[in-house]
Design a protein around this motif. Structure first.
Motif, PDB file in Angstrom:
ATOM      1  N   ALA A 132       0.824  -1.217   0.000  1.00 58.25           N
ATOM      2  CA  ALA A 132       0.000   0.000   0.000  1.00 58.25           C
ATOM      3  C   ALA A 132       0.855   1.263   0.000  1.00 58.25           C
ATOM      4  O   ALA A 132       0.439   2.306  -0.506  1.00 58.25           O
ATOM      5  N   LEU A 133       2.055   1.173   0.564  1.00 52.51           N
ATOM      6  CA  LEU A 133       2.937   2.341   0.698  1.00 52.51           C
ATOM      7  C   LEU A 133       3.966   2.472  -0.414  1.00 52.51           C
ATOM      8  O   LEU A 133       4.447   3.562  -0.684  1.00 52.51           O
ATOM      9  N   ALA A 134       4.318   1.350  -1.026  1.00 56.50           N
ATOM     10  CA  ALA A 134       5.457   1.362  -1.941  1.00 56.50           C
ATOM     11  C   ALA A 134       5.092   0.956  -3.362  1.00 56.50           C
ATOM     12  O   ALA A 134       5.928   0.451  -4.104  1.00 56.50           O
TER      13      ALA A 134
ATOM     14  N   GLU B 179      -0.091   2.324  -7.335  1.00 56.82           N
ATOM     15  CA  GLU B 179      -1.521   2.033  -7.170  1.00 56.82           C
ATOM     16  C   GLU B 179      -1.932   2.138  -5.711  1.00 56.82           C
ATOM     17  O   GLU B 179      -2.995   2.667  -5.392  1.00 56.82           O
ATOM     18  N   GLY B 180      -1.094   1.611  -4.822  1.00 60.52           N
ATOM     19  CA  GLY B 180      -1.392   1.663  -3.400  1.00 60.52           C
ATOM     20  C   GLY B 180      -1.471   3.092  -2.882  1.00 60.52           C
ATOM     21  O   GLY B 180      -2.443   3.482  -2.237  1.00 60.52           O
TER      22      GLY B 180
ATOM     23  N   MET C 188      -2.871  10.000  -2.819  1.00 55.98           N
ATOM     24  CA  MET C 188      -3.091  10.809  -4.019  1.00 55.98           C
ATOM     25  C   MET C 188      -2.447  10.166  -5.245  1.00 55.98           C
ATOM     26  O   MET C 188      -1.499   9.397  -5.120  1.00 55.98           O
ATOM     27  N   PRO C 189      -2.965  10.497  -6.445  1.00 51.99           N
ATOM     28  CA  PRO C 189      -2.391   9.967  -7.683  1.00 51.99           C
ATOM     29  C   PRO C 189      -0.917  10.357  -7.796  1.00 51.99           C
ATOM     30  O   PRO C 189      -0.507  11.398  -7.269  1.00 51.99           O
TER      31      PRO C 189
ATOM     32  N   PHE D 252       4.917   7.250  -8.763  1.00 46.65           N
ATOM     33  CA  PHE D 252       5.901   6.587  -7.906  1.00 46.65           C
ATOM     34  C   PHE D 252       6.347   5.234  -8.458  1.00 46.65           C
ATOM     35  O   PHE D 252       5.551   4.490  -9.023  1.00 46.65           O
ATOM     36  N   GLU D 253       7.626   4.936  -8.279  1.00 49.24           N
ATOM     37  CA  GLU D 253       8.171   3.594  -8.497  1.00 49.24           C
ATOM     38  C   GLU D 253       9.157   3.336  -7.364  1.00 49.24           C
ATOM     39  O   GLU D 253       9.918   4.237  -6.994  1.00 49.24           O
ATOM     40  N   PRO D 254       9.146   2.118  -6.791  1.00 48.51           N
ATOM     41  CA  PRO D 254      10.026   1.817  -5.656  1.00 48.51           C
ATOM     42  C   PRO D 254      11.477   1.567  -6.087  1.00 48.51           C
ATOM     43  O   PRO D 254      11.992   0.465  -6.007  1.00 48.51           O
ATOM     44  N   ILE D 255      12.124   2.628  -6.562  1.00 49.81           N
ATOM     45  CA  ILE D 255      13.507   2.558  -7.026  1.00 49.81           C
ATOM     46  C   ILE D 255      14.264   3.714  -6.376  1.00 49.81           C
ATOM     47  O   ILE D 255      13.854   4.878  -6.498  1.00 49.81           O
TER      48      ILE D 255
END
Length: 141
Positions: free
Chosen positions: A26-28, A31-32, A38-39, A42-45
């Motif tokens: 949900a955090l990373a 979509e989460g 908010m829209p 983000f990408e977890p990189i």
């Protein structure tokens, strides 16, 4: 001589009735984050530059500065702020979540010309609702 008057960070901690892996998702993930906050792009990189689409306030540039799955995610937000999400697995499949919003300075204004002293109070109230209502509701759904 320039003096910097830092304001206290905003810190919100809650125990969520969800396993750490579910909370991390949900955090990373883009979509989460969009589902409970908010829209975004983000990408977890680590080092990834992304945008938070803040509605009437426009788009805020951000950059991922900390990434330690599934325990910690941090990013710079706009020109002054830093946001950190900390997770700790608890017994019975629960997760302690702490949000830390730092970078407040009484002498600064936001990109939108609002003094940090005013915006901090608004954000503190906003995070109270998001952390205690929106995030848990999303995780339940």
């Amino acid at each position: 001589m320039e003096t910097k008057q830092t304001l206290p960070e905003i810190r919100k901690t809650i125990v969520l009735n969800a396993p750490i892996e579910k909370v991390w998702k949900a955090l990373a993930t883009s979509e989460g984050i969009a589902a409970w906050w908010m829209p975004n792009t983000f990408e977890p990189i680590l080092g990834h530059q992304f945008v938070l689409h803040a509605g009437p306030f426009g788009d805020s540039p951000c950059k991922v500065t900390e990434l330690d799955p599934p325990n910690r995610l941090g990013f710079d937000w706009g020109k002054d702020w830093h946001l950190t999400f900390e997770l700790k697995a608890l017994e019975d499949g629960k997760t302690e979540f702490t949000l830390i919003h730092s970078g407040w300075d009484a002498d600064k204004t936001t990109e939108f010309g609002q003094p940090h002293t005013v915006v901090r109070k608004i954000m503190d109230d906003g995070w109270e609702n998001i952390v205690n209502q929106k995030l848990p509701a999303y995780l339940k759904g």
